[in-house]
Design a protein around this motif. Structure first.
Motif, PDB file in Angstrom:
ATOM      1  N   MET A 131       0.838  -1.207   0.000  1.00 61.18           N
ATOM      2  CA  MET A 131       0.000   0.000   0.000  1.00 61.18           C
ATOM      3  C   MET A 131       0.876   1.262   0.000  1.00 61.18           C
ATOM      4  N   GLU A 132       1.938   1.281   0.819  1.00 58.15           N
ATOM      5  CA  GLU A 132       2.833   2.441   0.870  1.00 58.15           C
ATOM      6  C   GLU A 132       3.493   2.676  -0.483  1.00 58.15           C
ATOM      7  N   LEU A 133       3.960   1.605  -1.133  1.00 63.08           N
ATOM      8  CA  LEU A 133       4.618   1.742  -2.439  1.00 63.08           C
ATOM      9  C   LEU A 133       3.650   2.264  -3.500  1.00 63.08           C
ATOM     10  N   LEU A 134       2.405   1.776  -3.477  1.00 59.82           N
ATOM     11  CA  LEU A 134       1.406   2.225  -4.460  1.00 59.82           C
ATOM     12  C   LEU A 134       1.084   3.706  -4.268  1.00 59.82           C
ATOM     13  N   ARG A 135       0.932   4.132  -3.011  1.00 62.33           N
ATOM     14  CA  ARG A 135       0.603   5.539  -2.751  1.00 62.33           C
ATOM     15  C   ARG A 135       1.757   6.468  -3.133  1.00 62.33           C
ATOM     16  N   SER A 136       2.992   6.004  -2.958  1.00 61.45           N
ATOM     17  CA  SER A 136       4.153   6.849  -3.249  1.00 61.45           C
ATOM     18  C   SER A 136       4.442   6.956  -4.742  1.00 61.45           C
ATOM     19  N   LYS A 137       3.808   6.106  -5.558  1.00 62.34           N
ATOM     20  CA  LYS A 137       4.015   6.091  -7.021  1.00 62.34           C
ATOM     21  C   LYS A 137       5.474   5.776  -7.397  1.00 62.34           C
ATOM     22  N   GLU A 138       6.169   5.032  -6.533  1.00 62.98           N
ATOM     23  CA  GLU A 138       7.551   4.665  -6.844  1.00 62.98           C
ATOM     24  C   GLU A 138       7.615   3.667  -7.995  1.00 62.98           C
TER      25      GLU A 138
ATOM     26  N   LYS B  60      -9.974  -2.096  -2.430  1.00 64.23           N
ATOM     27  CA  LYS B  60      -9.691  -1.453  -3.717  1.00 64.23           C
ATOM     28  C   LYS B  60      -8.588  -2.233  -4.418  1.00 64.23           C
ATOM     29  N   LYS B  61      -8.671  -2.287  -5.743  1.00 64.78           N
ATOM     30  CA  LYS B  61      -7.634  -2.972  -6.505  1.00 64.78           C
ATOM     31  C   LYS B  61      -6.347  -2.144  -6.485  1.00 64.78           C
ATOM     32  N   PRO B  62      -5.191  -2.789  -6.502  1.00 62.59           N
ATOM     33  CA  PRO B  62      -3.936  -2.023  -6.508  1.00 62.59           C
ATOM     34  C   PRO B  62      -3.808  -1.108  -7.723  1.00 62.59           C
ATOM     35  N   SER B  63      -4.390  -1.507  -8.853  1.00 65.55           N
ATOM     36  CA  SER B  63      -4.298  -0.671 -10.060  1.00 65.55           C
ATOM     37  C   SER B  63      -4.987   0.674  -9.874  1.00 65.55           C
ATOM     38  N   GLU B  64      -6.000   0.738  -8.983  1.00 68.02           N
ATOM     39  CA  GLU B  64      -6.700   1.999  -8.751  1.00 68.02           C
ATOM     40  C   GLU B  64      -5.804   3.026  -8.069  1.00 68.02           C
ATOM     41  N   TYR B  65      -4.846   2.575  -7.281  1.00 70.48           N
ATOM     42  CA  TYR B  65      -3.928   3.508  -6.627  1.00 70.48           C
ATOM     43  C   TYR B  65      -2.902   4.059  -7.610  1.00 70.48           C
ATOM     44  N   LEU B  66      -2.603   3.280  -8.658  1.00 68.82           N
ATOM     45  CA  LEU B  66      -1.645   3.757  -9.660  1.00 68.82           C
ATOM     46  C   LEU B  66      -2.277   4.758 -10.609  1.00 68.82           C
TER      47      LEU B  66
ATOM     48  N   HIS C 138       5.447   1.727 -11.372  1.00 71.84           N
ATOM     49  CA  HIS C 138       4.470   2.120 -12.394  1.00 71.84           C
ATOM     50  C   HIS C 138       3.497   1.006 -12.752  1.00 71.84           C
ATOM     51  N   THR C 139       3.743  -0.246 -12.293  1.00 72.19           N
ATOM     52  CA  THR C 139       2.826  -1.346 -12.593  1.00 72.19           C
ATOM     53  C   THR C 139       2.560  -2.148 -11.323  1.00 72.19           C
ATOM     54  N   VAL C 140       1.421  -2.866 -11.332  1.00 69.54           N
ATOM     55  CA  VAL C 140       1.065  -3.721 -10.193  1.00 69.54           C
ATOM     56  C   VAL C 140       2.084  -4.850 -10.045  1.00 69.54           C
ATOM     57  N   ALA C 141       2.570  -5.386 -11.179  1.00 69.99           N
ATOM     58  CA  ALA C 141       3.533  -6.487 -11.136  1.00 69.99           C
ATOM     59  C   ALA C 141       4.815  -6.079 -10.403  1.00 69.99           C
ATOM     60  N   GLU C 142       5.289  -4.840 -10.664  1.00 70.14           N
ATOM     61  CA  GLU C 142       6.514  -4.369 -10.004  1.00 70.14           C
ATOM     62  C   GLU C 142       6.333  -4.338  -8.493  1.00 70.14           C
ATOM     63  N   VAL C 143       5.181  -3.850  -8.037  1.00 69.57           N
ATOM     64  CA  VAL C 143       4.899  -3.788  -6.599  1.00 69.57           C
ATOM     65  C   VAL C 143       4.789  -5.197  -6.030  1.00 69.57           C
ATOM     66  N   CYS C 144       4.126  -6.082  -6.768  1.00 72.72           N
ATOM     67  CA  CYS C 144       3.951  -7.481  -6.342  1.00 72.72           C
ATOM     68  C   CYS C 144       5.306  -8.133  -6.046  1.00 72.72           C
ATOM     69  N   TYR C 145       6.248  -8.009  -6.989  1.00 80.08           N
ATOM     70  CA  TYR C 145       7.563  -8.639  -6.814  1.00 80.08           C
ATOM     71  C   TYR C 145       8.370  -7.936  -5.722  1.00 80.08           C
ATOM     72  N   ALA C 146       8.175  -6.613  -5.570  1.00 80.67           N
ATOM     73  CA  ALA C 146       8.945  -5.853  -4.576  1.00 80.67           C
ATOM     74  C   ALA C 146       8.611  -6.262  -3.153  1.00 80.67           C
ATOM     75  N   VAL C 147       7.385  -6.770  -2.922  1.00 80.77           N
ATOM     76  CA  VAL C 147       7.006  -7.167  -1.558  1.00 80.77           C
ATOM     77  C   VAL C 147       6.997  -8.686  -1.376  1.00 80.77           C
ATOM     78  N   GLY C 148       7.566  -9.419  -2.344  1.00 82.14           N
ATOM     79  CA  GLY C 148       7.800 -10.838  -2.136  1.00 82.14           C
ATOM     80  C   GLY C 148       6.707 -11.777  -2.581  1.00 82.14           C
ATOM     81  N   PHE C 149       5.747 -11.327  -3.411  1.00 87.78           N
ATOM     82  CA  PHE C 149       4.751 -12.239  -3.989  1.00 87.78           C
ATOM     83  C   PHE C 149       5.227 -12.666  -5.372  1.00 87.78           C
ATOM     84  N   GLU C 150       4.843 -13.871  -5.789  1.00 92.44           N
ATOM     85  CA  GLU C 150       5.329 -14.401  -7.061  1.00 92.44           C
ATOM     86  C   GLU C 150       4.320 -14.234  -8.178  1.00 92.44           C
ATOM     87  N   LYS C 151       3.007 -14.158  -7.829  1.00 95.46           N
ATOM     88  CA  LYS C 151       1.974 -14.120  -8.871  1.00 95.46           C
ATOM     89  C   LYS C 151       1.134 -12.841  -8.714  1.00 95.46           C
TER      90      LYS C 151
END
Length: 930
Positions: free
Chosen positions: A887-894, A923-929, A896-909
């Protein structure tokens, strides 16, 4: 000091040695080597030895023509033009520049073309033809900008700013634009020398604008950058003189005197005798005003000696006048009369010289234009001869004569239109240059901003060691401002997409009432903070659905409401009204009681980079209202403004009625909805939720969401909430931050310090999205933090999660009295576990087993402990930390894609990550982007 003189002498000696060495090579070389040496000599010494370099330039041109080296030949023409201009023959210099430019065009040599255009811009500026000066400089800027040569682009913007300062009316606003562009470039390259020169120029701009505080600020900054270059430099002397003269003459500030003396010392040290004239004259003027006539006479005589030596008539006139007044005050009337006569003679000479120079400049311009006219006249004469012959043949055909006259009139009209179109294109080119430059800089800024934000995040997570409170606060402020700068970069990039027609609408049906409610509630706390009365009057149909791009429309309304609050003084009013006009179009009106906008500026308010004069103190970029206008146009609508100075402004966004959706939102929704967890059902149990908020409409809104699932009770502030807790058993609390009597933070502290209420789950619902506010709430002990605007599904998902966790925790709680020691131990354990998860965040193999090993306990013991403290299993605990970090990464806009955030926090899919994130936060993560 002695060492400096020694080095200066050695440097001059070394330069002469090198010069004579190259001359010797020229005399003893043949063909290509000789041409190379000639090119090196003329390039290096055209400035310092302008009077000696002429014959070598002639040799270089002759040999380059003979060997067919067009590149060296074009550069030689340009260098020869510079020498001619430097020695006073500007018309011949212009001719040579154009010769070099034509040759470079023929051979496609872009770099040399840019150099010639830059030189032509300077030459035309020198003779007072500022329009051509600007035109040629813009061509040079465009070349270097397109190739990403920022240093040369910055230097040319400095020159262009100087042209605008010298122009007929002295266009300081346009000069300021170009100086600031150069400033950003050389800040990026950390070029202290160029930055000191720019701040000297900015001081001159602010002098013209009579903004004396900014003048002093510019001089202060100039001195800072001068410290990074050799202490005794020409620009250091100029800066000391300029500030000293400004302080003594404009401000009457005695602190200017040491600066004038410093300028004298620097110019003496670097043997810059000519520029001693200026500080000497300024000191003489100052001591004359102070009635210290002996000192005034000494400095005036010193200045006069140098000004006569260098034939600097301007300062001779000033010094003769000072000496005449000094001797008059000392009653040396014969000397006073002598200096008065010399003053008159020198003044007449200066006037005649200026007139002669003006005539010479006009003559140069005339001769240049005359050559062009001669070519045109030859063409006209040839055309007239053809016309006479034609008329002789068809003299009896009067109809053809009328036809020819009509054609002639059409040609005249076409020529006029061509001139108008050329002027339009020049303005468009300048605007495009600004936008392209800002777009290039914005792209370059994204990478360093992302790196800065990432490193600050690491510091806050204590990966570089612990921070004390002061350091943490400073890092938080820096991170917050980095996020603001990233938002500005995004705005600039949006503007670039609009210009290139790459921005498109992603329209979908939205229910207008709930959409506008969310936006309005976002600004409630901000208005409350600034003591501004904020109202919302909705006059559209309750069930209205519009087919719009909600992200872009939200930016439009956010921008207008935020501006209204920002420019409205404390105690003022801002109203947000919606209605349908006589054409049945949908109107969104934002009205404020701020300072208003001058009528003369209203027609420019939506132009790029324009800022109203009443808004100078608030800063800004002049981009926000442009985006409002462009996004509204994308929807087929229009935006307008009405304003009156001292009474406020009203902005109107009108959307056409054909945007109304013909079917309900539910029928148009095509995306598969992800199931949001319901409130857990426990037989025989009814939940009670306490809503703490001072805004009546927000109370009703939250209550309407929660009412189908639980009983609600309402408190207007923290004091009232504590009273209600004594009388009611409460399962969960929602609370705002900004409230009268007792705010949300203070209420939360009271809650956590009372054992009876300490374990009640809390959700903070607020418009305050700053990182330091969120961290303070989490530090006090809030369970969840949700910023406005929020969706119903998002709120219900978080309530359901907190209630589920509480039920599980109650089931696992052992019936025993816990001591404060146990509480402290549990808190430390949770902090250690959280830090371990964050440290291994990007490791998808780090799970419950690894976590238990790290803290040296069994998996079963870890499960029992976490269930007792948090109500969560270790797997859920790890997932909760990862989801909150996501959630913090999505709000900060660091990212640009949901996949990047997914891998950054240790999820594989990414698909699994999207599902559990939506279940957790509603809310879907894409809505924050966005």
């Amino acid at each position: 000091m002695f060492a400096y003189f020694l080095m200066s002498g050695f440097s001059a000696f070394a330069e002469d040695q090198e010069y004579h060495s190259i001359v010797h090579k020229i005399q003893n070389s043949e063909n290509h080597e000789k041409l190379r040496c000639l090119s090196e000599l003329t390039r290096k010494y055209k400035s310092s030895k302008a009077s000696e370099i002429g014959p070598y330039l002639e040799q270089e041109i002759e040999l380059a023509e003979k060997l067919g080296n067009d590149s060296i030949l074009a550069n030689a023409y340009i260098s020869q033009g510079w020498v001619k201009s430097y020695l006073g023959n500007i018309d011949e210099g212009i001719m040579l520049y154009k010769k070099g430019l034509d040759l470079a065009k023929t051979n496609g040599q872009g770099e040399i073309q840019a150099r010639a255009n830059s030189m032509l811009g300077g030459a035309y500026t020198d003779i007072g033809d500022f329009e051509k000066g600007i035109s040629y400089r813009l061509k040079a800027i465009n070349y270097h900008e397109n190739r990403g040569n920022l240093r040369e682009t910055g230097r040319l913007h400095m020159n262009l700013g100087d042209v605008y300062m010298k122009s007929d009316q002295g266009n300081v606003r346009e000069a300021l634009v170009h100086f600031k562009i150069a400033l950003e470039i050389f800040k990026f390259h950390n070029d202290s020398n160029k930055l000191s020169i720019i701040y000297l120029n900015l001081a001159e701009v602010y002098k013209v604008m009579a903004d004396f505080s900014r003048v002093i600020g510019a001089y202060d900054t100039c001195r800072l950058y001068l410290r990074a270059i050799p202490e005794f430099s020409r620009y250091a002397g100029i800066a000391a003189f300029a500030e000293g003269q400004f302080r003594t003459e404009e401000l009457g500030d005695v602190r200017g005197i040491p600066l004038l003396h410093k300028s004298v010392i620097i110019n003496k040290t670097i043997n810059n005798r000519k520029e001693l004239t200026q500080p000497y004259t300024a000191l003489a003027s100052y001591y004359l005003r102070q009635e210290k006539y002996d000192s005034a006479e000494v400095y005036a005589l010193r200045s006069l000696e140098i000004s006569k030596e260098f034939k600097w008539l301007t300062y001779s006139v000033k010094n003769y006048e000072i000496l005449a007044r000094v001797n008059e005050q000392l009653q040396n009337f014969s000397q006073a009369l002598k200096y008065q006569k010399l003053h008159g003679i020198a003044k007449d000479s200066l006037i005649n010289k200026e007139k002669l120079q003006t005539v010479k400049n006009l003559q140069v311009r005339y001769e240049t234009e005359q050559k062009n006219l001669e070519i045109q006249n030859l063409n006209v004469e040839a055309a007239q001869q053809d016309r006479v012959i034609l008329l002789g043949i068809i003299i009896i055909l009067a109809v053809l004569i009328i036809l020819l006259l009509s054609i002639n009139r059409w040609m005249v009209a076409k020529r006029k239109n061509k001139i108008i179109n050329e002027q339009k294109e020049k303005l468009k080119a300048l605007d495009k240059t600004k936008t392209k430059f800002f777009n290039n800089v914005a792209h370059e800024l994204r990478t360093p901003l992302t790196l800065m934000s990432g490193h600050m995040e690491s510091m806050l997570n204590e990966r570089f060691g612990g921070l004390n409170d002061g350091q943490r606060k400073s890092v938080l402020v820096a991170k917050q401002n980095t996020s603001k700068l990233m938002e500005l970069v995004s705005e600039i990039l949006d503007l670039g997409k609009l210009e290139s027609d790459k921005l498109v609408l992603n329209a979908k049906p939205i229910p207008v009432k709930s959409f506008l409610d969310r936006i309005f509630f976002t600004f409630e706390s901000l208005a409350h903070q600034f003591e501004i009365q904020l109202s919302f009057d909705y006059k559209l149909p309750e069930d209205l659905v519009l087919e719009v791009d909600d992200n872009k429309l939200e930016k439009v309304l956010n921008n207008l409401i935020h501006n209204a609050i920002k420019f409205t003084p404390r105690g003022g009013k801002v109203s947000f009204v919606t209605f349908q006009n006589e054409k049945d179009d949908f109107v969104f009106k934002v009205e404020d009681t701020g300072p208003g906008i001058p009528e003369s500026e209203l027609k420019h308010i939506f132009e790029r980079y324009f800022q109203a004069s009443t808004n100078d103190t608030q800063g800004g970029t002049g981009i926000g209202l442009t985006i409002v206008n462009e996004f509204t146009k994308l929807h087929g609508g229009q935006v307008s403004v009405e304003s009156e100075l001292g009474k406020g402004s009203s902005f109107f966004v009108e959307l056409p009625n054909h945007l109304e959706a013909s079917a309900p939102v539910e029928e148009l929704e095509v995306e598969e909805e992800i199931k949001i967890p319901n409130v857990p059902i426990v037989e025989g149990r009814e939940y009670t939720i306490l809503i703490v908020d001072d805004h009546k409409e927000m109370q009703q809104y939250i209550s309407s969401i929660v009412a189908p699932h639980a009983k609600t009770i309402i408190a207007n502030d923290g004091v009232e909430a504590l009273d209600l807790l004594e009388k009611n058993k409460v399962d969960l609390i929602t609370l705002d931050v900004m409230m009268p009597n007792m705010d949300g933070f203070k209420f939360l502290r009271n809650l956590r310090s009372n054992k009876a209420y300490a374990k009640i789950p809390t959700i903070m619902l607020t418009a305050r999205s700053a990182e330091e506010d969120k961290l303070e709430a989490l530090h006090i002990g809030v369970n969840d933090y949700l910023t406005k605007p929020f969706s119903q599904a998002e709120l219900m998902a978080r309530i359901a999660n907190l209630l589920t966790n509480r039920i599980e925790r109650e089931a696992e709680t052992v019936e025993e009295a816990e001591t404060s020691t146990n509480n402290d131990r549990d808190e430390k354990l949770l902090n250690d576990l959280r830090e371990l998860v964050l440290t291994n965040l990007d490791n998808s193999d780090f799970g419950v087993k690894e976590l238990a090993i790290e803290i040296n306990i069994s998996e079963k013991q870890l499960t029992r402990t976490l269930k007792k403290i948090t109500g969560l299993t270790p797997l859920k605990f790890i997932r909760e930390i990862k989801l909150n970090r996501a959630m913090e990464l999505l709000r900060s806009k660091e990212y640009h894609t949901v996949a990047e955030v997914c891998y950054a926090v240790g999820f594989e899919k990414p698909g699994y990550f999207t599902r559990i994130f939506t279940e957790r936060f509603g809310k879907k993560p894409s809505e924050y982007l966005g």
